[in-house]
Design an enzyme around this catalytic site. Structure first.
Site, mmCIF file in Angstrom:
data_model
loop_
_atom_site.group_PDB
_atom_site.id
_atom_site.type_symbol
_atom_site.label_atom_id
_atom_site.label_comp_id
_atom_site.label_asym_id
_atom_site.label_seq_id
_atom_site.Cartn_x
_atom_site.Cartn_y
_atom_site.Cartn_z
ATOM 1 N N LYS A 1 0.645 -1.387 0.537
ATOM 2 C CA LYS A 1 0.016 0.016 -0.048
ATOM 3 C C LYS A 1 1.010 1.399 0.211
ATOM 4 O O LYS A 1 2.360 1.463 0.110
ATOM 5 C CB LYS A 1 -0.818 0.173 1.280
ATOM 6 C CG LYS A 1 -1.899 0.711 0.684
ATOM 7 C CD LYS A 1 -2.820 -0.088 0.233
ATOM 8 C CE LYS A 1 -4.211 0.907 0.005
ATOM 9 N NZ LYS A 1 -5.156 -0.139 -0.661
HETATM 10 P P1 NAD Z 1 -12.620 7.437 -3.607
HETATM 11 O O1 NAD Z 1 -11.869 8.361 -3.292
HETATM 12 O O2 NAD Z 1 -12.795 7.149 -4.676
HETATM 13 O O3 NAD Z 1 -14.089 7.561 -2.631
HETATM 14 C C1 NAD Z 1 -13.596 8.239 -1.011
HETATM 15 C C2 NAD Z 1 -15.473 8.455 -1.165
HETATM 16 O O4 NAD Z 1 -15.556 8.545 0.349
HETATM 17 C C3 NAD Z 1 -15.971 10.290 -1.259
HETATM 18 O O5 NAD Z 1 -17.060 9.949 -1.807
HETATM 19 C C4 NAD Z 1 -15.974 10.569 -0.066
HETATM 20 O O6 NAD Z 1 -15.833 11.811 -0.624
HETATM 21 C C5 NAD Z 1 -15.851 10.197 0.799
HETATM 22 N N1 NAD Z 1 -14.998 10.094 1.718
HETATM 23 C C6 NAD Z 1 -13.668 10.693 2.251
HETATM 24 N N2 NAD Z 1 -13.760 11.030 3.477
HETATM 25 C C7 NAD Z 1 -14.770 10.200 3.950
HETATM 26 C C8 NAD Z 1 -15.337 10.649 5.332
HETATM 27 N N3 NAD Z 1 -13.864 11.008 6.500
HETATM 28 N N4 NAD Z 1 -16.487 10.503 5.847
HETATM 29 C C9 NAD Z 1 -17.353 10.401 5.253
HETATM 30 N N5 NAD Z 1 -17.391 9.381 3.905
HETATM 31 C C10 NAD Z 1 -15.696 10.374 3.404
HETATM 32 O O7 NAD Z 1 -12.194 6.077 -3.338
HETATM 33 P P2 NAD Z 1 -12.445 4.480 -3.319
HETATM 34 O O8 NAD Z 1 -11.240 4.117 -4.814
HETATM 35 O O9 NAD Z 1 -14.261 4.186 -3.902
HETATM 36 O O10 NAD Z 1 -11.993 3.540 -1.660
HETATM 37 C C11 NAD Z 1 -13.480 3.571 -1.193
HETATM 38 C C12 NAD Z 1 -13.233 2.472 -0.480
HETATM 39 O O11 NAD Z 1 -12.474 1.477 -0.694
HETATM 40 C C13 NAD Z 1 -11.656 3.008 0.717
HETATM 41 O O12 NAD Z 1 -11.785 1.784 1.915
HETATM 42 C C14 NAD Z 1 -10.556 1.850 -0.244
HETATM 43 O O13 NAD Z 1 -9.082 1.463 0.473
HETATM 44 C C15 NAD Z 1 -11.680 0.805 -0.573
HETATM 45 N N6 NAD Z 1 -11.387 -0.061 -2.043
HETATM 46 C C16 NAD Z 1 -11.168 1.243 -2.916
HETATM 47 C C17 NAD Z 1 -10.809 -0.392 -3.851
HETATM 48 C C18 NAD Z 1 -10.747 0.486 -5.311
HETATM 49 O O14 NAD Z 1 -10.471 -0.458 -6.303
HETATM 50 N N7 NAD Z 1 -10.727 1.989 -5.834
HETATM 51 C C19 NAD Z 1 -10.514 -1.515 -3.922
HETATM 52 C C20 NAD Z 1 -10.791 -2.374 -2.574
HETATM 53 C C21 NAD Z 1 -11.260 -1.410 -1.773
#
Ligand code: NAD
Length: 428
Positions: free
Chosen positions: A118
């Site tokens: 990561k």
């Molecule tokens: P992203 O940046 O595209 O979206 C994050 C979302 O969370 C946004 O809507 C943002 O406004 C919101 N957010 C940020 N801080 C916040 C807070 N304090 N309270 C509430 N909402 C908040 O990120 P993503 O890629 O969608 O990732 C979201 C989660 O999924 C993370 O935990 C990430 O590790 C996990 N994840 C992502 C992927 C991927 O393919 N992108 C894969 C596996 C896991």
């Protein structure tokens, strides 16, 4: 209350909010079930490599700002390191360690040949111009270039990063090499070697496991009430695919807060503005709620898809969903996990639930290495098959060991990594 109890409380809270402490606690619990050798547990607890970089970036106003970034490799046993890059003001080394460790178990649970990594930069990407974001990305990648490469460590998107950032990563690495290296990063735009289906892959995987979990409890996604925290890459794709599956998405949120309508939100119209500041708040046909309220809504399926540590011992007793699908990494703390277990809430753990992203990242890497690309239907079908197979394996392991799905997934993941580590032996 005794003095010792008073002193213990802040320490407990600290642990509760420290993702790495949580990750180690989860590993220890799995090691207990697996009767793992103590020295092997010691090896698995520690990240293999950690790099902290402090680097300058030229800002648009002519000033120079120094940013801090990290890249962590957890355990190398099963293959090259793989893991996202996070841009967020609260990125820490401990959080990056935890996310790297969770990646190791995740890749092992779904049986893809990677180990966990990561990375992250402490920054608020929303407060940077496109030019500043590009400068920051290119310099950060240069700083961590001693760790990444198509055979050693392949980054991907995470919170605050997107396909454009992945494109700059690919270009920066390729410029240093002097030739184009698409397989150094996944989650890229299709035009430069990205995979069909990658953008929605994590959300698609979340929907597959939500469907399987609902089946276990005797209902279907059709008509199920779903609340989703986070409307970024994962949250918005989950909302879109849940809506397509006939579910009623009653609430979604972003960092500013959420919106709720018990009759269901118009997801297609919300998708038009997803990612734009104020998108959700401008939606008329819903009540404004807080992120905390969203988690406690009366619904069938709750999908935390933002950050870790949002369901704790404090709010777990108020959760009303029948199923919690952990789309985010680490949204439910171990104490909350126990409470949800006792309440009979079925939790589909992150290392299974959100593995769709890394599965299709793996497909992207394979396609890049072969320079031979697949149709979207093929990618989606392979993804869905892998998720269903992994879900069934986790359920079976959980039943055999009389544990919950999280421990079932940990037993599979930790066992595979422990086995690979043991077979390879300790060098020299
Ligand atoms: P992203 O940046 O595209 O979206 C994050 C979302 O969370 C946004 O809507 C943002 O406004 C919101 N957010 C940020 N801080 C916040 C807070 N304090 N309270 C509430 N909402 C908040 O990120 P993503 O890629 O969608 O990732 C979201 C989660 O999924 C993370 O935990 C990430 O590790 C996990 N994840 C992502 C992927 C991927 O393919 N992108 C894969 C596996 C896991």
């Amino acid at each position: 209350m005794s003095q010792t109890m008073l002193a213990a409380e802040p320490k407990k809270r600290q642990e509760e909010s420290n993702a790495y402490a949580i990750a180690v606690r989860q590993l220890e619990a799995a090691a207990h079930y697996l009767n793992l050798d103590r020295s092997l547990l010691e090896v698995l607890k520690h990240p293999r490599r950690e790099l902290t970089v402090n680097f300058p970036v030229k800002m648009d106003d002519g000033s120079v700002r120094v940013f801090t970034g990290y890249r962590v490799h957890h355990n190398p046993a099963r293959g090259p390191a793989k893991g996202g890059i996070r841009y967020h003001p609260e990125v820490t080394l401990d959080e990056t360690r935890a996310l790297a460790m969770w990646m190791t178990w995740k890749c092992a649970v779904v049986n893809i040949p990677y180990s966990g990594a990561k990375g992250g930069v402490v920054c608020d990407p929303k407060r940077l111009s496109v030019h500043e974001l590009e400068n920051l990305t290119r310099r950060y990648i240069t700083e961590i270039s001693i760790m990444i490469g198509p055979e050693s460590d392949i980054p991907a998107p995470d919170v605050g990063t997107n396909p454009q950032v992945m494109a700059w990563i690919m270009d920066t690495y390729s410029m240093h090499k002097g030739y184009t290296v698409p397989a150094v990063v996944t989650g890229k735009p299709i035009a430069i070697g990205g995979s069909e289906g990658r953008l929605e892959a994590t959300g698609r995987g979340v929907c597959v496991v939500a469907h399987e979990a609902a089946k276990m409890l005797g209902f279907t996604l059709e008509g199920a009430r779903v609340a989703i925290q986070g409307f970024g890459n994962v949250g918005s794709a989950t909302a879109k695919l849940m809506h397509q599956a006939g579910a009623k998405v009653v609430a979604v949120s972003d960092v500013r807060g959420g919106i709720y309508n018990p009759n269901g939100l118009d997801i297609p119209s919300l998708l038009h503005c997803a990612g734009r500041d104020g998108c959700l708040q401008a939606y008329r046909d819903a009540e404004l709620i807080t992120n905390e309220q969203l988690l406690e809504l009366d619904c069938d399926i709750l999908v935390p898809a933002a950050l870790h540590g949002v369901i704790t011992a404090r709010n777990a007793p108020n959760i009303k969903a029948r199923i919690v699908v952990e789309a985010a990494n680490g949204p439910v703390t171990p104490d909350a996990d126990e409470i949800l277990d006792e309440m009979g809430v079925l939790v589909v753990p992150d290392i299974l639930a959100n593995a769709g992203g890394v599965i299709v990242s793996y497909f992207e890497w394979v396609q890049d290495l072969q320079a031979f690309f697949w149709e979207e239907e093929e990618v989606n079908a392979k993804l869905e098959k892998a998720m269903r197979k992994s879900f069934a394996h986790v359920v079976q392991t959980a039943e055999q060991n009389k544990v919950n799905l999280r421990m079932g997934a940990y037993i599979i993941g930790v066992k595979r990594v422990a086995e690979a580590t043991t077979i390879r032996g300790i060098y020299p």
